[in-house]
Design a protein around this motif. Structure first.
Motif, PDB file in Angstrom:
ATOM      1  N   GLU A 156       0.822  -1.211   0.000  1.00 57.78           N
ATOM      2  CA  GLU A 156       0.000   0.000   0.000  1.00 57.78           C
ATOM      3  C   GLU A 156       0.858   1.263   0.000  1.00 57.78           C
ATOM      4  OE1 GLU A 156      -2.186  -0.777   3.567  1.00 57.78           O
ATOM      5  OE2 GLU A 156      -3.853  -1.702   2.496  1.00 57.78           O
ATOM      6  N   GLU A 157       1.934   1.269   0.792  1.00 57.70           N
ATOM      7  CA  GLU A 157       2.779   2.463   0.941  1.00 57.70           C
ATOM      8  C   GLU A 157       3.685   2.707  -0.265  1.00 57.70           C
ATOM      9  OE1 GLU A 157       4.310   4.329   3.969  1.00 57.70           O
ATOM     10  OE2 GLU A 157       2.622   3.908   5.283  1.00 57.70           O
ATOM     11  N   TYR A 158       4.289   1.642  -0.789  1.00 51.04           N
ATOM     12  CA  TYR A 158       5.328   1.802  -1.803  1.00 51.04           C
ATOM     13  C   TYR A 158       4.903   1.371  -3.200  1.00 51.04           C
ATOM     14  CZ  TYR A 158       8.023   2.431   2.407  1.00 51.04           C
ATOM     15  OH  TYR A 158       8.460   2.890   3.618  1.00 51.04           O
ATOM     16  N   GLY A 159       3.799   0.643  -3.304  1.00 53.20           N
ATOM     17  CA  GLY A 159       3.312   0.203  -4.604  1.00 53.20           C
ATOM     18  C   GLY A 159       4.042  -1.018  -5.115  1.00 53.20           C
ATOM     19  N   PRO A 160       3.497  -1.649  -6.124  1.00 53.16           N
ATOM     20  CA  PRO A 160       4.079  -2.894  -6.634  1.00 53.16           C
ATOM     21  C   PRO A 160       5.404  -2.705  -7.371  1.00 53.16           C
ATOM     22  CG  PRO A 160       2.223  -2.228  -7.980  1.00 53.16           C
ATOM     23  CD  PRO A 160       2.275  -1.280  -6.820  1.00 53.16           C
ATOM     24  N   PRO A 164       9.227  -6.930  -4.827  1.00 49.84           N
ATOM     25  CA  PRO A 164       9.328  -8.048  -5.774  1.00 49.84           C
ATOM     26  C   PRO A 164       7.935  -8.675  -5.930  1.00 49.84           C
ATOM     27  CG  PRO A 164      10.186  -8.709  -3.640  1.00 49.84           C
ATOM     28  CD  PRO A 164       9.822  -7.252  -3.548  1.00 49.84           C
ATOM     29  N   ALA A 165       7.130  -8.098  -6.791  1.00 46.07           N
ATOM     30  CA  ALA A 165       5.698  -8.392  -6.854  1.00 46.07           C
ATOM     31  C   ALA A 165       5.396  -9.872  -7.061  1.00 46.07           C
ATOM     32  CB  ALA A 165       5.046  -7.553  -7.954  1.00 46.07           C
ATOM     33  N   LYS A 166       6.028 -10.512  -8.026  1.00 44.37           N
ATOM     34  CA  LYS A 166       5.736 -11.923  -8.287  1.00 44.37           C
ATOM     35  C   LYS A 166       6.128 -12.787  -7.099  1.00 44.37           C
ATOM     36  CE  LYS A 166       6.257 -15.689 -11.601  1.00 44.37           C
ATOM     37  NZ  LYS A 166       5.839 -16.625 -10.609  1.00 44.37           N
ATOM     38  N   VAL A 167       7.254 -12.511  -6.503  1.00 43.39           N
ATOM     39  CA  VAL A 167       7.717 -13.295  -5.348  1.00 43.39           C
ATOM     40  C   VAL A 167       6.747 -13.145  -4.180  1.00 43.39           C
ATOM     41  CG1 VAL A 167       9.587 -13.566  -3.662  1.00 43.39           C
ATOM     42  CG2 VAL A 167      10.127 -13.145  -6.055  1.00 43.39           C
ATOM     43  N   THR A 168       6.282 -11.926  -3.926  1.00 45.13           N
ATOM     44  CA  THR A 168       5.364 -11.724  -2.806  1.00 45.13           C
ATOM     45  C   THR A 168       3.993 -12.344  -3.078  1.00 45.13           C
ATOM     46  OG1 THR A 168       4.831  -9.495  -3.597  1.00 45.13           O
ATOM     47  CG2 THR A 168       6.508  -9.672  -1.876  1.00 45.13           C
ATOM     48  N   VAL A 169       3.554 -12.337  -4.322  1.00 39.83           N
ATOM     49  CA  VAL A 169       2.288 -13.001  -4.658  1.00 39.83           C
ATOM     50  C   VAL A 169       2.437 -14.508  -4.459  1.00 39.83           C
ATOM     51  CG1 VAL A 169       0.722 -13.597  -6.571  1.00 39.83           C
ATOM     52  CG2 VAL A 169       1.376 -11.218  -6.183  1.00 39.83           C
ATOM     53  N   ASP A 170       3.546 -15.082  -4.890  1.00 38.85           N
ATOM     54  CA  ASP A 170       3.784 -16.516  -4.680  1.00 38.85           C
ATOM     55  C   ASP A 170       3.843 -16.849  -3.193  1.00 38.85           C
ATOM     56  OD1 ASP A 170       3.789 -17.034  -7.382  1.00 38.85           O
ATOM     57  OD2 ASP A 170       5.976 -17.028  -7.577  1.00 38.85           O
ATOM     58  N   LYS A 173      -5.514  -5.811  -7.523  1.00 38.33           N
ATOM     59  CA  LYS A 173      -6.111  -4.482  -7.687  1.00 38.33           C
ATOM     60  C   LYS A 173      -5.081  -3.482  -8.213  1.00 38.33           C
ATOM     61  CE  LYS A 173      -9.243  -1.690  -4.968  1.00 38.33           C
ATOM     62  NZ  LYS A 173      -9.764  -1.476  -3.625  1.00 38.33           N
ATOM     63  N   MET A 174      -3.833  -3.595  -7.739  1.00 34.99           N
ATOM     64  CA  MET A 174      -2.798  -2.632  -8.127  1.00 34.99           C
ATOM     65  C   MET A 174      -2.083  -3.003  -9.429  1.00 34.99           C
ATOM     66  SD  MET A 174      -1.088  -1.778  -4.480  1.00 34.99           S
ATOM     67  CE  MET A 174      -1.067  -0.020  -4.200  1.00 34.99           C
ATOM     68  N   ILE A 175      -1.921  -4.291  -9.675  1.00 32.44           N
ATOM     69  CA  ILE A 175      -1.127  -4.720 -10.830  1.00 32.44           C
ATOM     70  C   ILE A 175      -2.006  -5.096 -12.019  1.00 32.44           C
ATOM     71  CG2 ILE A 175       0.594  -6.381 -11.655  1.00 32.44           C
ATOM     72  CD1 ILE A 175       1.523  -6.613  -8.712  1.00 32.44           C
TER      73      ILE A 175
END
Length: 159
Positions: free
Chosen positions: A86-90, A94-100, A126-128
């Motif tokens: 929320e604070e720093y955005g995707p 590491p967006a894919k790593v955090t989703v996994d 929602k963000m990506i």
């Protein structure tokens, strides 16, 4: 730019050694489960993020929670990653790593962990957008996919 910890302003232009961050993140995440220290621990982590990088701190948080036995530490770690998203955005995580990472905890029998992971995945989508959706459904069990599909149907994507 300043953050407030215990009512005192801290300048975020200071440099913090990454080795030190590796050592303190597990301690801060563990202490975050104490309701008396929760708010201050979040502020300290955000201060560290501002000094080092969101990617580095998020990786340290994920490593800490993967080794944790306490479900509150895992739930708090996912919640902290959600706050960082929320604070720093995707773009800075590491967006894919955090989703996994969140997908892994969807299978948890602990409802608080499952809910925190689901919240992270919905926020990432929602963000990506559609890119995150492809990451979410890769190697996902059918039962989890149905739950996520119901949640994602409620989401309005950000432009």
């Amino acid at each position: 730019y300043q953050r407030r910890v215990h009512g005192k302003a801290f300048c975020t232009t200071c440099e913090i050694n990454k080795k030190f961050v590796r050592e303190i993140i597990p301690v801060i995440i563990e202490r975050m489960t104490d309701l008396k220290l929760h708010k201050e621990c979040i502020q300290v982590i955000l201060l560290v993020v501002d000094s080092v990088s969101p990617t580095y701190v998020s990786m340290a948080i994920m490593k800490t929670s993967c080794a944790a036995k306490n479900s509150n530490v895992i739930k708090g770690s996912i919640a902290m990653l959600t706050r960082m998203l929320e604070e720093y955005g995707p773009g800075l995580l590491p967006a894919k790593v955090t989703v996994d990472y969140a997908k892994y905890y969807l299978a948890s029998n602990n409802s608080a962990i499952h809910t925190a992971a689901l919240h992270y995945i919905v926020l990432a989508y929602k963000m990506i957008g559609s890119v995150a959706k492809s990451w979410i459904y890769t190697n996902l069990k059918e039962s989890a996919a149905k739950v996520i599909e119901g949640e994602l149907a409620k989401v309005t994507l950000q432009p």
